[in-house]
Design a protein around this motif. Sequence first.
Motif, PDB file in Angstrom:
ATOM      1  N   SER A 209      -6.613  30.073   9.399  1.00  0.00           N
ATOM      2  CA  SER A 209      -7.753  30.952   9.683  1.00  0.00           C
ATOM      3  C   SER A 209      -8.709  30.316  10.676  1.00  0.00           C
ATOM      4  CB  SER A 209      -8.487  31.295   8.395  1.00  0.00           C
ATOM      5  OG  SER A 209      -8.943  30.112   7.737  1.00  0.00           O
ATOM      6  N   ALA A 210      -8.923  29.012  10.551  1.00  0.00           N
ATOM      7  CA  ALA A 210      -9.807  28.318  11.486  1.00  0.00           C
ATOM      8  C   ALA A 210      -9.193  28.297  12.893  1.00  0.00           C
ATOM      9  CB  ALA A 210     -10.076  26.895  10.998  1.00  0.00           C
ATOM     10  N   LEU A 211      -7.878  28.085  12.973  1.00  0.00           N
ATOM     11  CA  LEU A 211      -7.216  28.085  14.282  1.00  0.00           C
ATOM     12  C   LEU A 211      -7.329  29.459  14.944  1.00  0.00           C
ATOM     13  CD1 LEU A 211      -5.445  26.677  16.398  1.00  0.00           C
ATOM     14  CD2 LEU A 211      -3.446  27.420  15.092  1.00  0.00           C
ATOM     15  N   ASN A 212      -7.114  30.514  14.169  1.00  0.00           N
ATOM     16  CA  ASN A 212      -7.229  31.856  14.731  1.00  0.00           C
ATOM     17  C   ASN A 212      -8.656  32.159  15.188  1.00  0.00           C
ATOM     18  OD1 ASN A 212      -4.625  33.096  14.774  1.00  0.00           O
ATOM     19  ND2 ASN A 212      -4.657  33.132  12.536  1.00  0.00           N
ATOM     20  N   ARG A 213      -9.624  31.647  14.432  1.00  0.00           N
ATOM     21  CA  ARG A 213     -11.013  31.828  14.864  1.00  0.00           C
ATOM     22  C   ARG A 213     -11.244  31.096  16.193  1.00  0.00           C
ATOM     23  NH1 ARG A 213     -14.964  35.390  15.022  1.00  0.00           N
ATOM     24  NH2 ARG A 213     -16.987  34.662  14.256  1.00  0.00           N
ATOM     25  N   GLN A 214     -10.712  29.901  16.310  1.00  0.00           N
ATOM     26  CA  GLN A 214     -10.886  29.141  17.546  1.00  0.00           C
ATOM     27  C   GLN A 214     -10.193  29.829  18.731  1.00  0.00           C
ATOM     28  OE1 GLN A 214     -12.557  25.680  18.184  1.00  0.00           O
ATOM     29  NE2 GLN A 214     -12.560  27.169  19.844  1.00  0.00           N
ATOM     30  N   LEU A 215      -9.062  30.467  18.484  1.00  0.00           N
ATOM     31  CA  LEU A 215      -8.344  31.132  19.559  1.00  0.00           C
ATOM     32  C   LEU A 215      -9.151  32.287  20.158  1.00  0.00           C
ATOM     33  CD1 LEU A 215      -4.687  31.216  18.156  1.00  0.00           C
ATOM     34  CD2 LEU A 215      -5.495  30.004  20.195  1.00  0.00           C
ATOM     35  N   GLN A 216     -10.106  32.821  19.407  1.00  0.00           N
ATOM     36  CA  GLN A 216     -10.951  33.886  19.938  1.00  0.00           C
ATOM     37  C   GLN A 216     -11.906  33.392  21.014  1.00  0.00           C
ATOM     38  OE1 GLN A 216     -12.729  36.618  17.010  1.00  0.00           O
ATOM     39  NE2 GLN A 216     -11.475  35.619  15.462  1.00  0.00           N
ATOM     40  N   PHE A 217     -12.075  32.088  21.132  1.00  0.00           N
ATOM     41  CA  PHE A 217     -13.031  31.525  22.088  1.00  0.00           C
ATOM     42  C   PHE A 217     -12.348  30.797  23.246  1.00  0.00           C
ATOM     43  CE2 PHE A 217     -15.138  31.611  17.923  1.00  0.00           C
ATOM     44  CZ  PHE A 217     -16.223  32.423  18.220  1.00  0.00           C
ATOM     45  N   VAL A 218     -11.041  30.929  23.348  1.00  0.00           N
ATOM     46  CA  VAL A 218     -10.336  30.265  24.445  1.00  0.00           C
ATOM     47  C   VAL A 218     -10.662  30.967  25.761  1.00  0.00           C
ATOM     48  CG1 VAL A 218      -8.059  29.760  25.435  1.00  0.00           C
ATOM     49  CG2 VAL A 218      -8.475  29.412  22.986  1.00  0.00           C
ATOM     50  N   THR A 219     -11.031  30.191  26.768  1.00  0.00           N
ATOM     51  CA  THR A 219     -11.385  30.737  28.078  1.00  0.00           C
ATOM     52  C   THR A 219     -10.354  30.311  29.121  1.00  0.00           C
ATOM     53  OG1 THR A 219     -12.735  28.848  28.798  1.00  0.00           O
ATOM     54  CG2 THR A 219     -13.832  30.589  27.509  1.00  0.00           C
ATOM     55  N   TYR A 220     -10.290  31.124  30.150  1.00  0.00           N
ATOM     56  CA  TYR A 220      -9.443  30.806  31.303  1.00  0.00           C
ATOM     57  C   TYR A 220     -10.328  30.842  32.542  1.00  0.00           C
ATOM     58  CZ  TYR A 220      -6.088  31.460  35.129  1.00  0.00           C
ATOM     59  OH  TYR A 220      -5.387  31.335  36.301  1.00  0.00           O
ATOM     60  N   THR A 221     -10.250  29.814  33.366  1.00  0.00           N
ATOM     61  CA  THR A 221     -10.999  29.741  34.619  1.00  0.00           C
ATOM     62  C   THR A 221     -10.018  29.641  35.781  1.00  0.00           C
ATOM     63  OG1 THR A 221     -12.878  28.641  33.565  1.00  0.00           O
ATOM     64  CG2 THR A 221     -12.711  28.464  35.962  1.00  0.00           C
ATOM     65  N   ASN A 222     -10.090  30.593  36.682  1.00  0.00           N
ATOM     66  CA  ASN A 222      -9.232  30.535  37.862  1.00  0.00           C
ATOM     67  C   ASN A 222      -9.724  29.433  38.787  1.00  0.00           C
ATOM     68  OD1 ASN A 222      -9.139  32.027  40.957  1.00  0.00           O
ATOM     69  ND2 ASN A 222      -7.234  31.580  39.898  1.00  0.00           N
ATOM     70  N   THR A 223      -8.808  28.610  39.279  1.00  0.00           N
ATOM     71  CA  THR A 223      -9.186  27.468  40.129  1.00  0.00           C
ATOM     72  C   THR A 223      -8.571  27.522  41.527  1.00  0.00           C
ATOM     73  OG1 THR A 223      -7.332  26.172  39.208  1.00  0.00           O
ATOM     74  CG2 THR A 223      -9.495  25.937  38.150  1.00  0.00           C
ATOM     75  N   VAL A 224      -7.627  28.437  41.753  1.00  0.00           N
ATOM     76  CA  VAL A 224      -6.992  28.570  43.067  1.00  0.00           C
ATOM     77  C   VAL A 224      -7.373  29.936  43.624  1.00  0.00           C
ATOM     78  CG1 VAL A 224      -4.823  28.600  44.349  1.00  0.00           C
ATOM     79  CG2 VAL A 224      -5.081  27.095  42.360  1.00  0.00           C
ATOM     80  N   PHE A 225      -8.154  29.937  44.701  1.00  0.00           N
ATOM     81  CA  PHE A 225      -8.644  31.215  45.210  1.00  0.00           C
ATOM     82  C   PHE A 225      -7.532  32.018  45.867  1.00  0.00           C
ATOM     83  CE2 PHE A 225     -10.130  34.009  48.530  1.00  0.00           C
ATOM     84  CZ  PHE A 225     -11.097  34.739  47.868  1.00  0.00           C
ATOM     85  N   HIS A 226      -7.464  33.277  45.494  1.00  0.00           N
ATOM     86  CA  HIS A 226      -6.615  34.268  46.154  1.00  0.00           C
ATOM     87  C   HIS A 226      -7.236  35.626  45.852  1.00  0.00           C
ATOM     88  CE1 HIS A 226      -3.206  36.775  47.260  1.00  0.00           C
ATOM     89  NE2 HIS A 226      -2.643  35.725  47.816  1.00  0.00           N
TER      90      HIS A 226
END
Length: 522
Positions: A209-226
């Motif tokens: 349950s704690a892992l699933n809660r943490q997965l709700q806050f995972v972010t993705y940042t694009n670093t290669v412009f296109h």
Amino acid sequence: GSSLRKPPILFLPIFLYSTHPLSCFLSSTVPAVLCPFTQLFPVTSSPHGDEDIAYHIKEEVACNLPQNTCVCLADKETFQMPFSNLLFPHVWAHKIDHAFLESHPDPEGVKRHRAQEYSSFQRRSYSPADELIVAQANNPLQYPTQGVEVRPLKTIIIPGLGLEEEKRPKHTVYLTATLGTFDVAATVDNVSVSGEGEKHMILLSPYLSALNRQLQFVTYTNTVFHPKTADTVKFATKDHQSFFTIKVGHGTIPRLYNTGYQREYNISALVTIATKTFLRYDKLKDLIDSIRQYYPTITIVIADDNEHPLPVTGPHIEHYIMPFGKGWFAGRNLAVSQVTTKYVLWVDDDFIFTANTKLEKMVDILEKTTLDLVGGAVREVTGYTATFRHIISVEEGGEEGDCLHIRHGYHHVIEGFPDCVVVDAVINFFMGRTDKVQQVGFNPRLARQAHLEFFIDALGSLHIGSCSDVIISHASKIKLPWSKTDAQKAYDKFRYSPSSADNNIHNEVFYFKNRFKCMTSH
């Protein structure tokens, strides 16, 4: 000086407000730092029953998330010194909506009209493939299958991540990206996160349950412009793996036309008529006279590549001179490039408007459907009426190229318009959305004979219809050889005597530009 902070903007309000639904405009070489993170955290609901698990906001990451609102705030001047604007450029802000609406005679009317235009744009540009869909945990990973988007070099929360597996001493998931990095916008107790700010991240916890809660806050940042691409993300456990894509790209900026809000169509404000003329000034005059009989104030744009051009004057006429014999498609490009109205109507210079040439019908179907272009019908002097409806398809052909298939016919009738059908190519009398026609363009190398080439280039870009109840007449081409004028003989020589070089250009365009190896047609 002050020009660096406040460049001339006298032209901006009406253009940006009318064509793009913007409320403000920011400019600086240094981005504004805004982090009003006072709202509830933007996480999605979870099917795992873990919403009550506490979390701790990681502000340096959370502040980069989109807040679904934008603000117009300029930097406050703190000190003045020589060349301070060069050394420390400030953000200046211009409220476009205030600047435009405060001087408009009917601000509420123009706001309603813009909202209506934007709604129509959204309807035309909507695709079910952009909707967010999350695959429920069954392998046992849960992840979004489509609909995840991020702006270039920006940050988002990845929605829908989850894990559903039997209880074990340790639950672990892995995330891997190519064009960006991962982080968490908040931390959850009893969850170990490694690889923050990197392309590979591992999350581990003894509590599912704690892992699933943490997965709700995972972010993705694009670093290669296109400006438009996608990253394939790997989401895995030790024994299972899945892949999903994150679209990377700028949003589509609308192009809306401020034609004024009215109950009936104002054709002169909505439509410009475009044509090209060559050695047929007598036919052109007849065309203009017939247009003026029914539409006295509509703008007519004429592209002219005669060797000795004659003046074509009159109210609401724009006459553009081209190099001699430049060609038909080059003329189309020139004429269409000068159109500023929402729609452009293409006609040949030997057409004649009649009582059946109702442009309002064409506008009506373009306004009420997702069509980008609609063709009418051409009535010959013999009484035969042609619509020139074609279906175009491309069949993959391997390394040697693809096969182009052209057939007479249509796909289906358009609901609500029984005289109109969906097609891929129409006759040489059509009305289209100006920006979409300009987007496809016309190949200026095709100088004498070309028509289907435009619709081949438009395949996959334009949604096209054909209506048989909007009819234009075609001037008679029947001339006895001894009655033809020198101009008519010269025109026939250019128009109906294609050289081998012209044929070679067509073959080259199909073979090289379009990568076809063969073409079949009725």
